[in-house]
Design a protein around this motif. Sequence first.
Motif, PDB file in Angstrom:
ATOM      1  N   THR A 277      57.752   6.782  86.306  1.00 41.40           N
ATOM      2  CA  THR A 277      58.682   6.529  85.210  1.00 41.40           C
ATOM      3  C   THR A 277      58.630   5.050  84.877  1.00 41.40           C
ATOM      4  O   THR A 277      58.722   4.211  85.780  1.00 41.40           O
ATOM      5  CB  THR A 277      60.121   6.918  85.601  1.00 41.40           C
ATOM      6  OG1 THR A 277      60.172   8.313  85.897  1.00 41.40           O
ATOM      7  CG2 THR A 277      61.096   6.613  84.479  1.00 41.40           C
TER       8      THR A 277
ATOM      9  N   ASP B 243      55.079   9.949  83.287  1.00 40.67           N
ATOM     10  CA  ASP B 243      55.897  11.143  83.017  1.00 40.67           C
ATOM     11  C   ASP B 243      57.094  10.866  82.121  1.00 40.67           C
ATOM     12  O   ASP B 243      57.469  11.706  81.307  1.00 40.67           O
ATOM     13  CB  ASP B 243      56.386  11.741  84.341  1.00 40.67           C
ATOM     14  CG  ASP B 243      55.243  12.214  85.209  1.00 40.67           C
ATOM     15  OD1 ASP B 243      54.746  13.320  84.971  1.00 40.67           O
ATOM     16  OD2 ASP B 243      54.849  11.457  86.118  1.00 40.67           O
ATOM     17  N   ASN B 244      57.705   9.692  82.299  1.00 41.05           N
ATOM     18  CA  ASN B 244      58.924   9.385  81.547  1.00 41.05           C
ATOM     19  C   ASN B 244      58.933   7.932  81.104  1.00 41.05           C
ATOM     20  O   ASN B 244      58.450   7.046  81.822  1.00 41.05           O
ATOM     21  CB  ASN B 244      60.180   9.631  82.405  1.00 41.05           C
ATOM     22  CG  ASN B 244      60.295  11.061  82.880  1.00 41.05           C
ATOM     23  OD1 ASN B 244      60.486  11.970  82.082  1.00 41.05           O
ATOM     24  ND2 ASN B 244      60.170  11.258  84.182  1.00 41.05           N
TER      25      ASN B 244
ATOM     26  N   LYS C 258      56.650  14.609  76.662  1.00 40.88           N
ATOM     27  CA  LYS C 258      57.001  13.719  77.765  1.00 40.88           C
ATOM     28  C   LYS C 258      58.453  13.268  77.627  1.00 40.88           C
ATOM     29  O   LYS C 258      59.048  13.318  76.546  1.00 40.88           O
ATOM     30  CB  LYS C 258      56.071  12.492  77.796  1.00 40.88           C
ATOM     31  CG  LYS C 258      54.616  12.836  78.051  1.00 40.88           C
ATOM     32  CD  LYS C 258      54.392  13.376  79.454  1.00 40.88           C
ATOM     33  CE  LYS C 258      52.919  13.624  79.729  1.00 40.88           C
ATOM     34  NZ  LYS C 258      52.675  14.079  81.114  1.00 40.88           N
ATOM     35  N   GLY C 259      59.019  12.806  78.728  1.00 41.64           N
ATOM     36  CA  GLY C 259      60.401  12.346  78.697  1.00 41.64           C
ATOM     37  C   GLY C 259      60.530  10.994  78.034  1.00 41.64           C
ATOM     38  O   GLY C 259      59.732  10.084  78.290  1.00 41.64           O
TER      39      GLY C 259
ATOM     40  N   GLU D 294      63.889   8.475  77.033  1.00 43.31           N
ATOM     41  CA  GLU D 294      65.335   8.261  76.970  1.00 43.31           C
ATOM     42  C   GLU D 294      65.618   6.917  76.308  1.00 43.31           C
ATOM     43  O   GLU D 294      65.114   5.881  76.745  1.00 43.31           O
ATOM     44  CB  GLU D 294      65.957   8.278  78.373  1.00 43.31           C
ATOM     45  CG  GLU D 294      65.792   9.587  79.128  1.00 43.31           C
ATOM     46  CD  GLU D 294      66.573  10.739  78.519  1.00 43.31           C
ATOM     47  OE1 GLU D 294      67.392  10.494  77.598  1.00 43.31           O
ATOM     48  OE2 GLU D 294      66.372  11.884  78.956  1.00 43.31           O
TER      49      GLU D 294
ATOM     50  N   SER E 274      70.512  15.552  85.865  1.00 51.97           N
ATOM     51  CA  SER E 274      70.729  15.168  84.475  1.00 51.97           C
ATOM     52  C   SER E 274      71.415  13.809  84.372  1.00 51.97           C
ATOM     53  O   SER E 274      72.321  13.492  85.155  1.00 51.97           O
ATOM     54  CB  SER E 274      71.584  16.224  83.772  1.00 51.97           C
ATOM     55  OG  SER E 274      71.954  15.786  82.480  1.00 51.97           O
TER      56      SER E 274
END
Length: 392
Positions: free
Chosen positions: A133, A169-170, A188-189, A191, A370
């Motif tokens: 990440t 991945d993120n 893909k992640g 945020e 989460s």
Amino acid sequence: MPDYTQEFTTIPYGPLGILALPGCEELAQKVDRYIVKWRAQKQSEHKNSIAFAGYERDTYLINATFPRFGTGEGKGTLSDSVRGYDIFIVADMFNHGLTYQMYGKTVPMSPDEHYANLKRAISAIGGKAHRITIIMPMLYEGRQHKRSSRESLDCAIALQELCNNMGVDNIITFDAHDARVQNAIPLKGFENVQPVYQMIKALVNHVDDLHFDNDHMMVISPDEGGMSRCIYYSTVLGIELGMFYKRRDYSRVVNGRNPILQHEFLGSNVAGKDVMIVDDMISSGESMLEVASKLKELGAARIFIFSAFGLFCEGLDSFDKAYQDGIFNKVFTTNLVYRTPELLQRDWYCEVDMSKYLSYIIDTLNHDMSVSKLLNPADRIDNLLRKKGYKK
């Protein structure tokens, strides 16, 4: 123990590893100290099981070096094994305080060179980590997120290279210039975290005599692009919203952008009110100071400037003069990017520490749980204002 969420109910995705790229060491060390403390205090009958191997350690930082050759070429080297680890790479793409030697000359590091170091770190991991990440607070090439004519799409290409070609991945970023750039990596992640709670907390901790109502305070967006950000501030604080419209000269380009001819204000009367100007970054600061000056002309009382990233590309002199002239009262920016020693000494500057919040995110993701509750701080903002006596 973290107090933001329920007790973890899942095993870690893998042993936690935090890899700080050059220029991020201070932030990563703060994050590491929080997680070390929380995990040492955590009581669980499972902590000695094989699924929690390496869970409680003295540090989660991965030793890495990024030496340079005389030509300016570089490499990345890891001193620790990361096989099976859940790796979080912390990367500040805009730390211009770092330098290196190239052909006998001292050269400051640019975003492109930080990005090269990021790829070197991933390459040194060599596919051995369980998951990677990237925590990139200010998104690399985030301002070049769309194509208007025959232009490059740098941010989209970088995201695709990292996720599709290098196994990331993120991606976790803060207050992206335009979060729709995540469409480049739909599988893909991604945020986009807003530091709203931390900004408001810093305001109420450092400024007295605040009144969060429509008669005393207002939120202002310096342009139409930042309206969604300011709408959130306005909604959670229950105060009015205004906006400035940038009228640009589209017939010419200066320093990569169309110059601003005039700022037009759209909103209700600001006379006698405290004003929060909220934007994602302070680059040169010219636009932000012009907006503040316009608001002063309209009779605004105290002016507080909020920005996730204080870059101050053209120095601090213009802000020093504006502060002396009474144009604004405080500037709040986070510690997610490099701040010069001179900035930290200014009376008008207030640093917003994001290390604890970042620790929450890393600890939660390592348990593969989460982070939705973390990303929506409305309840925490409401509780903060009640605790401070601003709400009944």
